[in-house]
Design a protein around this motif. Structure first.
Motif, mmCIF file in Angstrom:
data_model
loop_
_atom_site.group_PDB
_atom_site.id
_atom_site.type_symbol
_atom_site.label_atom_id
_atom_site.label_comp_id
_atom_site.label_asym_id
_atom_site.label_seq_id
_atom_site.Cartn_x
_atom_site.Cartn_y
_atom_site.Cartn_z
ATOM 1 N N VAL A 1 1.073 1.457 5.813
ATOM 2 C CA VAL A 1 2.495 1.953 4.864
ATOM 3 C C VAL A 1 2.372 3.189 4.320
ATOM 4 O O VAL A 1 0.459 3.303 4.214
ATOM 5 C CB VAL A 1 2.711 1.136 3.923
ATOM 6 N N THR A 2 2.673 4.765 4.377
ATOM 7 C CA THR A 2 1.741 5.996 4.201
ATOM 8 C C THR A 2 2.804 6.385 3.153
ATOM 9 O O THR A 2 4.305 6.531 3.224
ATOM 10 C CB THR A 2 1.645 6.806 5.669
ATOM 11 N N GLN A 3 2.315 6.028 1.718
ATOM 12 C CA GLN A 3 3.681 7.066 0.928
ATOM 13 C C GLN A 3 2.828 8.442 0.631
ATOM 14 O O GLN A 3 1.689 8.987 0.500
ATOM 15 C CB GLN A 3 2.914 6.309 -0.763
ATOM 16 N N MET A 4 3.632 9.747 -0.443
ATOM 17 C CA MET A 4 3.278 11.090 -0.782
ATOM 18 C C MET A 4 2.116 10.610 -0.958
ATOM 19 O O MET A 4 2.129 9.576 -2.251
ATOM 20 C CB MET A 4 4.068 11.685 -0.936
ATOM 21 N N GLU A 5 1.145 11.839 -1.277
ATOM 22 C CA GLU A 5 -0.208 11.489 -2.368
ATOM 23 C C GLU A 5 0.555 12.277 -3.941
ATOM 24 O O GLU A 5 1.773 12.975 -3.871
ATOM 25 C CB GLU A 5 -0.876 13.103 -1.763
ATOM 26 N N GLY A 6 0.119 11.939 -4.608
ATOM 27 C CA GLY A 6 0.730 12.398 -5.760
ATOM 28 C C GLY A 6 -0.322 13.261 -6.407
ATOM 29 O O GLY A 6 -1.836 13.220 -6.410
ATOM 30 N N PRO A 7 -0.281 13.378 -8.210
ATOM 31 C CA PRO A 7 1.164 13.033 -8.789
ATOM 32 C C PRO A 7 2.037 14.111 -8.392
ATOM 33 O O PRO A 7 1.861 14.951 -7.945
ATOM 34 C CB PRO A 7 0.413 13.256 -10.217
ATOM 35 N N VAL A 8 3.076 13.180 -8.727
ATOM 36 C CA VAL A 8 4.515 13.728 -8.732
ATOM 37 C C VAL A 8 4.924 14.365 -10.048
ATOM 38 O O VAL A 8 4.837 13.099 -10.962
ATOM 39 C CB VAL A 8 5.484 13.209 -7.681
ATOM 40 N N VAL A 36 3.672 4.272 -11.708
ATOM 41 C CA VAL A 36 2.986 4.389 -10.191
ATOM 42 C C VAL A 36 3.753 3.732 -10.045
ATOM 43 O O VAL A 36 4.461 2.478 -9.713
ATOM 44 C CB VAL A 36 1.562 3.887 -10.170
ATOM 45 N N TYR A 37 4.142 3.507 -8.690
ATOM 46 C CA TYR A 37 4.844 3.216 -7.344
ATOM 47 C C TYR A 37 4.644 3.160 -5.996
ATOM 48 O O TYR A 37 3.590 4.073 -5.803
ATOM 49 C CB TYR A 37 6.625 4.396 -7.111
ATOM 50 N N PHE A 38 4.808 1.843 -6.348
ATOM 51 C CA PHE A 38 3.818 1.524 -4.391
ATOM 52 C C PHE A 38 5.012 0.901 -3.851
ATOM 53 O O PHE A 38 5.772 0.155 -3.435
ATOM 54 C CB PHE A 38 3.041 -0.143 -4.574
ATOM 55 N N CYS A 39 5.449 1.317 -2.366
ATOM 56 C CA CYS A 39 6.070 1.116 -1.400
ATOM 57 C C CYS A 39 4.755 -0.123 -0.123
ATOM 58 O O CYS A 39 3.556 0.033 -0.502
ATOM 59 C CB CYS A 39 6.181 2.413 -0.685
ATOM 60 N N ALA A 40 6.416 -0.963 -0.595
ATOM 61 C CA ALA A 40 5.464 -2.160 0.593
ATOM 62 C C ALA A 40 5.922 -3.122 1.790
ATOM 63 O O ALA A 40 7.280 -2.696 1.661
ATOM 64 C CB ALA A 40 4.867 -3.341 -0.404
ATOM 65 N N LEU A 41 5.484 -3.277 3.141
ATOM 66 C CA LEU A 41 6.332 -4.018 4.173
ATOM 67 C C LEU A 41 6.048 -5.414 4.142
ATOM 68 O O LEU A 41 4.268 -5.876 3.830
ATOM 69 C CB LEU A 41 6.030 -3.775 5.082
ATOM 70 N N SER A 42 6.810 -5.999 4.173
ATOM 71 C CA SER A 42 5.862 -8.117 4.383
ATOM 72 C C SER A 42 6.315 -8.431 5.794
ATOM 73 O O SER A 42 8.199 -8.202 5.473
ATOM 74 C CB SER A 42 6.207 -8.261 2.691
ATOM 75 N N GLY A 43 6.103 -9.045 6.085
ATOM 76 C CA GLY A 43 7.000 -9.907 7.517
ATOM 77 C C GLY A 43 6.977 -8.467 8.221
ATOM 78 O O GLY A 43 7.751 -9.384 9.393
ATOM 79 N N GLY A 44 6.228 -8.105 8.552
ATOM 80 C CA GLY A 44 5.688 -7.249 9.855
ATOM 81 C C GLY A 44 4.966 -8.060 11.124
ATOM 82 O O GLY A 44 5.060 -9.346 11.459
ATOM 83 N N GLY A 45 3.908 -7.392 11.444
ATOM 84 C CA GLY A 45 2.836 -7.835 12.911
ATOM 85 C C GLY A 45 1.252 -9.157 11.658
ATOM 86 O O GLY A 45 1.391 -9.527 12.200
ATOM 87 N N TYR A 94 0.777 -11.420 8.478
ATOM 88 C CA TYR A 94 0.919 -12.156 7.692
ATOM 89 C C TYR A 94 1.309 -11.539 6.122
ATOM 90 O O TYR A 94 1.428 -12.149 4.843
ATOM 91 C CB TYR A 94 -0.006 -13.265 7.510
ATOM 92 N N ILE A 95 -0.105 -11.107 6.196
ATOM 93 C CA ILE A 95 -0.095 -10.401 5.227
ATOM 94 C C ILE A 95 0.134 -9.529 4.184
ATOM 95 O O ILE A 95 0.352 -8.288 5.320
ATOM 96 C CB ILE A 95 -2.129 -9.960 4.064
ATOM 97 N N PRO A 96 0.847 -9.183 3.069
ATOM 98 C CA PRO A 96 1.770 -7.399 2.634
ATOM 99 C C PRO A 96 1.016 -6.576 2.703
ATOM 100 O O PRO A 96 -0.304 -6.832 2.884
ATOM 101 C CB PRO A 96 2.380 -7.819 1.710
ATOM 102 N N THR A 97 1.489 -5.540 3.342
ATOM 103 C CA THR A 97 0.633 -4.353 3.024
ATOM 104 C C THR A 97 1.289 -3.529 2.570
ATOM 105 O O THR A 97 2.812 -3.133 2.157
ATOM 106 C CB THR A 97 0.439 -3.933 4.747
ATOM 107 N N PHE A 98 0.159 -2.287 1.015
ATOM 108 C CA PHE A 98 0.923 -1.961 0.470
ATOM 109 C C PHE A 98 0.298 -0.393 0.586
ATOM 110 O O PHE A 98 -1.018 0.022 1.513
ATOM 111 C CB PHE A 98 0.175 -2.194 -1.021
ATOM 112 N N GLY A 99 1.048 0.571 0.252
ATOM 113 C CA GLY A 99 0.687 1.960 0.349
ATOM 114 C C GLY A 99 -0.605 2.233 -0.802
ATOM 115 O O GLY A 99 -0.007 0.993 -1.794
ATOM 116 N N ARG A 100 -0.692 3.187 -1.128
ATOM 117 C CA ARG A 100 -1.684 3.631 -1.851
ATOM 118 C C ARG A 100 -0.939 3.957 -2.928
ATOM 119 O O ARG A 100 -1.590 4.459 -4.180
ATOM 120 C CB ARG A 100 -2.744 5.355 -1.641
ATOM 121 N N GLY A 101 0.129 3.981 -4.016
ATOM 122 C CA GLY A 101 0.353 4.492 -4.640
ATOM 123 C C GLY A 101 1.455 5.561 -5.357
ATOM 124 O O GLY A 101 0.179 6.532 -4.407
#
Lengths: 112, 115
Positions: free
Chosen positions: A4-11, A87-96, A98-105
Protein backbone atom coordinates in the motif's frame (compact mmCIF):
# COMPACT_ATOMS: atom_id res chain seq x y z
CA UNK A 1 3.71 -9.35 -2.13
CA UNK A 2 0.90 -6.96 -1.23
CA UNK A 3 1.72 -3.31 -0.73
CA UNK A 4 0.00 0.00 0.00
CA UNK A 5 1.37 3.39 -0.98
CA UNK A 6 0.07 6.60 0.54
CA UNK A 7 0.95 10.16 -0.24
CA UNK A 8 3.58 11.70 1.97
CA UNK A 9 2.44 14.15 4.60
CA UNK A 10 1.84 16.23 6.43
CA UNK A 11 -1.13 17.59 4.57
CA UNK A 12 -1.96 21.05 5.88
CA UNK A 13 -5.34 22.61 5.09
CA UNK A 14 -7.56 25.42 6.24
CA UNK A 15 -10.93 24.61 7.75
CA UNK A 16 -13.62 23.90 5.13
CA UNK A 17 -11.07 23.02 2.45
CA UNK A 18 -11.42 19.93 0.26
CA UNK A 19 -9.33 16.94 1.24
CA UNK A 20 -7.83 14.19 -0.87
CA UNK A 21 -5.36 11.64 0.46
CA UNK A 22 -4.14 9.33 -2.27
CA UNK A 23 -3.78 5.60 -1.73
CA UNK A 24 -2.78 2.97 -4.28
CA UNK A 25 -2.23 -0.71 -3.75
CA UNK A 26 -0.83 -3.86 -5.28
CA UNK A 27 -2.33 -7.19 -4.35
CA UNK A 28 -3.26 -10.55 -5.73
CA UNK A 29 -6.75 -11.82 -5.37
CA UNK A 30 -9.61 -9.61 -4.24
CA UNK A 31 -8.67 -7.70 -1.11
CA UNK A 32 -10.85 -5.60 1.10
CA UNK A 33 -9.68 -2.00 1.47
CA UNK A 34 -9.79 0.15 4.59
CA UNK A 35 -9.10 3.62 5.89
CA UNK A 36 -8.21 3.95 9.55
CA UNK A 37 -7.81 7.17 11.54
CA UNK A 38 -5.54 7.70 14.54
CA UNK A 39 -6.06 10.68 16.83
CA UNK A 40 -3.12 11.80 18.99
CA UNK A 41 -2.28 9.36 21.76
CA UNK A 42 -4.89 6.83 20.68
CA UNK A 43 -5.10 3.57 18.75
CA UNK A 44 -6.43 3.26 15.22
CA UNK A 45 -10.15 3.45 14.50
CA UNK A 46 -11.87 2.14 11.41
CA UNK A 47 -13.06 5.08 9.33
CA UNK A 48 -14.51 3.28 6.32
CA UNK A 49 -14.07 0.21 4.19
CA UNK A 50 -14.97 -1.33 0.84
CA UNK A 51 -14.95 -5.02 0.07
CA UNK A 52 -15.25 -5.17 -3.71
CA UNK A 53 -14.60 -3.15 -6.85
CA UNK A 54 -16.71 0.01 -7.30
CA UNK A 55 -17.92 -0.09 -3.69
CA UNK A 56 -17.89 3.28 -1.97
CA UNK A 57 -17.18 3.43 1.74
CA UNK A 58 -18.35 6.50 3.63
CA UNK A 59 -18.43 7.76 7.19
CA UNK A 60 -18.43 11.15 8.94
CA UNK A 61 -18.32 12.98 5.61
CA UNK A 62 -15.33 10.99 4.37
CA UNK A 63 -15.61 8.69 1.40
CA UNK A 64 -13.44 6.45 -0.75
CA UNK A 65 -14.20 4.33 -3.81
CA UNK A 66 -12.58 0.98 -4.55
CA UNK A 67 -11.15 1.41 -8.04
CA UNK A 68 -9.83 -1.87 -9.37
CA UNK A 69 -8.83 -0.46 -12.75
CA UNK A 70 -6.50 2.09 -11.14
CA UNK A 71 -5.81 0.03 -7.99
CA UNK A 72 -6.70 3.05 -5.88
CA UNK A 73 -8.73 3.90 -2.80
CA UNK A 74 -8.35 7.64 -2.39
CA UNK A 75 -9.85 9.28 0.70
CA UNK A 76 -11.89 12.46 0.20
CA UNK A 77 -13.86 14.91 2.27
CA UNK A 78 -15.61 17.96 0.95
CA UNK A 79 -15.08 20.26 3.93
CA UNK A 80 -12.57 19.43 6.64
CA UNK A 81 -12.78 20.55 10.25
CA UNK A 82 -10.10 21.19 12.83
CA UNK A 83 -11.28 18.03 14.61
CA UNK A 84 -10.28 15.97 11.55
CA UNK A 85 -6.63 16.59 12.35
CA UNK A 86 -5.17 13.10 12.76
CA UNK A 87 -3.11 10.46 11.01
CA UNK A 88 -4.88 8.45 8.31
CA UNK A 89 -3.82 4.93 7.31
CA UNK A 90 -4.84 3.11 4.17
CA UNK A 91 -4.83 -0.68 4.45
CA UNK A 92 -5.77 -3.85 2.63
CA UNK A 93 -6.59 -7.34 3.78
CA UNK A 94 -7.34 -10.60 2.07
CA UNK A 95 -5.13 -10.10 -0.96
CA UNK A 96 -2.20 -12.40 -1.53
CA UNK A 97 -1.19 -12.32 2.12
CA UNK A 98 -2.83 -13.52 5.29
CA UNK A 99 -1.41 -10.48 7.05
CA UNK A 100 -3.03 -7.04 6.60
CA UNK A 101 -0.90 -4.48 4.81
CA UNK A 102 -0.78 -0.84 5.92
CA UNK A 103 0.46 2.30 4.29
CA UNK A 104 2.86 4.53 6.21
CA UNK A 105 0.13 6.91 7.28
CA UNK A 106 -0.57 10.50 6.26
CA UNK A 107 -0.74 13.23 8.86
CA UNK A 108 -3.51 15.78 8.32
CA UNK A 109 -3.35 19.17 10.03
CA UNK A 110 -6.37 21.45 9.73
CA UNK A 111 -6.02 25.10 10.77
CA UNK A 112 -8.96 27.28 11.85
CA UNK B 1 -18.68 -1.57 16.33
CA UNK B 2 -16.46 -4.19 17.86
CA UNK B 3 -14.33 -3.13 20.81
CA UNK B 4 -10.79 -4.09 21.67
CA UNK B 5 -9.30 -3.07 24.99
CA UNK B 6 -5.69 -2.89 26.12
CA UNK B 7 -4.33 -2.79 29.61
CA UNK B 8 -2.47 -0.93 30.90
CA UNK B 9 -2.77 2.21 28.84
CA UNK B 10 0.51 3.54 30.19
CA UNK B 11 3.34 1.90 32.09
CA UNK B 12 6.68 3.09 33.42
CA UNK B 13 9.16 0.50 34.54
CA UNK B 14 12.80 0.11 35.47
CA UNK B 15 15.32 -1.34 33.09
CA UNK B 16 15.58 -5.12 33.47
CA UNK B 17 12.02 -5.72 34.59
CA UNK B 18 9.28 -7.45 32.59
CA UNK B 19 6.04 -5.87 31.53
CA UNK B 20 2.85 -7.62 30.46
CA UNK B 21 0.30 -5.97 28.19
CA UNK B 22 -3.16 -7.47 27.75
CA UNK B 23 -5.33 -7.22 24.67
CA UNK B 24 -8.98 -8.26 24.83
CA UNK B 25 -11.74 -8.40 22.26
CA UNK B 26 -14.78 -7.44 24.32
CA UNK B 27 -17.72 -8.39 22.16
CA UNK B 28 -16.43 -10.78 19.53
CA UNK B 29 -14.22 -13.79 19.21
CA UNK B 30 -10.97 -13.05 17.47
CA UNK B 31 -9.32 -15.90 15.61
CA UNK B 32 -6.31 -13.71 14.97
CA UNK B 33 -4.65 -10.97 16.97
CA UNK B 34 -1.81 -8.74 15.87
CA UNK B 35 0.78 -6.81 17.83
CA UNK B 36 2.27 -3.62 16.45
CA UNK B 37 4.87 -1.19 17.59
CA UNK B 38 4.51 2.38 16.51
CA UNK B 39 7.55 4.58 16.12
CA UNK B 40 7.79 8.35 15.96
CA UNK B 41 6.69 9.65 12.56
CA UNK B 42 3.71 7.32 12.90
CA UNK B 43 4.83 4.22 11.01
CA UNK B 44 3.38 0.96 12.28
CA UNK B 45 5.64 -2.05 12.56
CA UNK B 46 3.96 -5.43 12.75
CA UNK B 47 5.71 -7.47 15.43
CA UNK B 48 3.79 -10.71 15.39
CA UNK B 49 0.60 -12.47 14.46
CA UNK B 50 -1.05 -14.84 16.88
CA UNK B 51 -3.84 -17.34 16.46
CA UNK B 52 -5.70 -18.78 19.39
CA UNK B 53 -4.12 -21.94 20.68
CA UNK B 54 -1.01 -21.83 18.51
CA UNK B 55 2.40 -20.22 18.64
CA UNK B 56 2.77 -16.68 17.45
CA UNK B 57 4.40 -15.93 14.11
CA UNK B 58 7.04 -13.24 14.52
CA UNK B 59 8.15 -10.83 11.86
CA UNK B 60 11.74 -10.77 10.79
CA UNK B 61 13.94 -8.93 13.25
CA UNK B 62 11.58 -9.30 16.22
CA UNK B 63 13.09 -11.30 19.07
CA UNK B 64 10.59 -13.92 20.13
CA UNK B 65 12.37 -14.55 23.43
CA UNK B 66 12.15 -10.90 24.30
CA UNK B 67 8.59 -10.26 23.17
CA UNK B 68 6.57 -13.20 24.45
CA UNK B 69 3.11 -13.51 23.00
CA UNK B 70 0.40 -15.75 24.35
CA UNK B 71 -3.03 -16.11 22.76
CA UNK B 72 -4.77 -18.11 25.44
CA UNK B 73 -8.34 -17.72 24.24
CA UNK B 74 -10.41 -16.25 21.44
CA UNK B 75 -10.72 -13.02 23.40
CA UNK B 76 -7.33 -12.56 25.04
CA UNK B 77 -3.76 -12.13 23.88
CA UNK B 78 -0.84 -10.94 25.98
CA UNK B 79 2.49 -9.41 25.06
CA UNK B 80 5.25 -9.63 27.65
CA UNK B 81 8.32 -7.49 27.17
CA UNK B 82 11.02 -9.37 29.07
CA UNK B 83 14.04 -7.65 30.59
CA UNK B 84 12.93 -4.32 29.20
CA UNK B 85 15.50 -1.74 28.19
CA UNK B 86 15.11 1.96 27.36
CA UNK B 87 15.17 1.18 23.63
CA UNK B 88 11.96 -0.85 24.13
CA UNK B 89 10.13 2.34 25.07
CA UNK B 90 7.41 2.78 22.51
CA UNK B 91 3.69 2.75 21.78
CA UNK B 92 2.40 -0.82 21.46
CA UNK B 93 -0.91 -1.46 19.75
CA UNK B 94 -2.85 -4.69 19.39
CA UNK B 95 -5.60 -5.50 16.96
CA UNK B 96 -8.03 -8.37 16.48
CA UNK B 97 -10.11 -9.73 13.66
CA UNK B 98 -12.52 -12.56 13.01
CA UNK B 99 -11.32 -13.60 9.56
CA UNK B 100 -9.01 -12.51 6.74
CA UNK B 101 -11.51 -10.36 4.85
CA UNK B 102 -12.98 -8.82 7.96
CA UNK B 103 -12.11 -5.54 9.61
CA UNK B 104 -9.24 -5.33 12.07
CA UNK B 105 -10.26 -3.66 15.30
CA UNK B 106 -7.55 -1.89 17.22
CA UNK B 107 -6.95 -1.40 20.88
CA UNK B 108 -6.22 2.09 22.24
CA UNK B 109 -2.53 1.35 22.64
CA UNK B 110 -0.10 1.07 25.54
CA UNK B 111 2.62 3.63 26.09
CA UNK B 112 5.69 1.92 27.59
CA UNK B 113 8.50 3.95 29.10
CA UNK B 114 11.55 2.08 30.38
CA UNK B 115 13.83 4.09 32.64
Amino acid sequence: GDSVTQMEGPVTLSEEAFLTINCTYTATGYPSLFWYVQYPGEGLQLLLKATKADDKGSNKGFEATYRKETTSFHLEKGSVQVSDSAVYFCALSGGGSYIPTFGRGTSLIVHP
Amino acid sequence: GAVVSQHPSRVICKSGTSVKIECRSLDFQATTMFWYRQFPKQSLMLMATSNEGSKATYEQGVEKDKFLINHASLTLSTLTVTSAHPEDSSFYICSARVSVQETQYFGPGTRLLVL
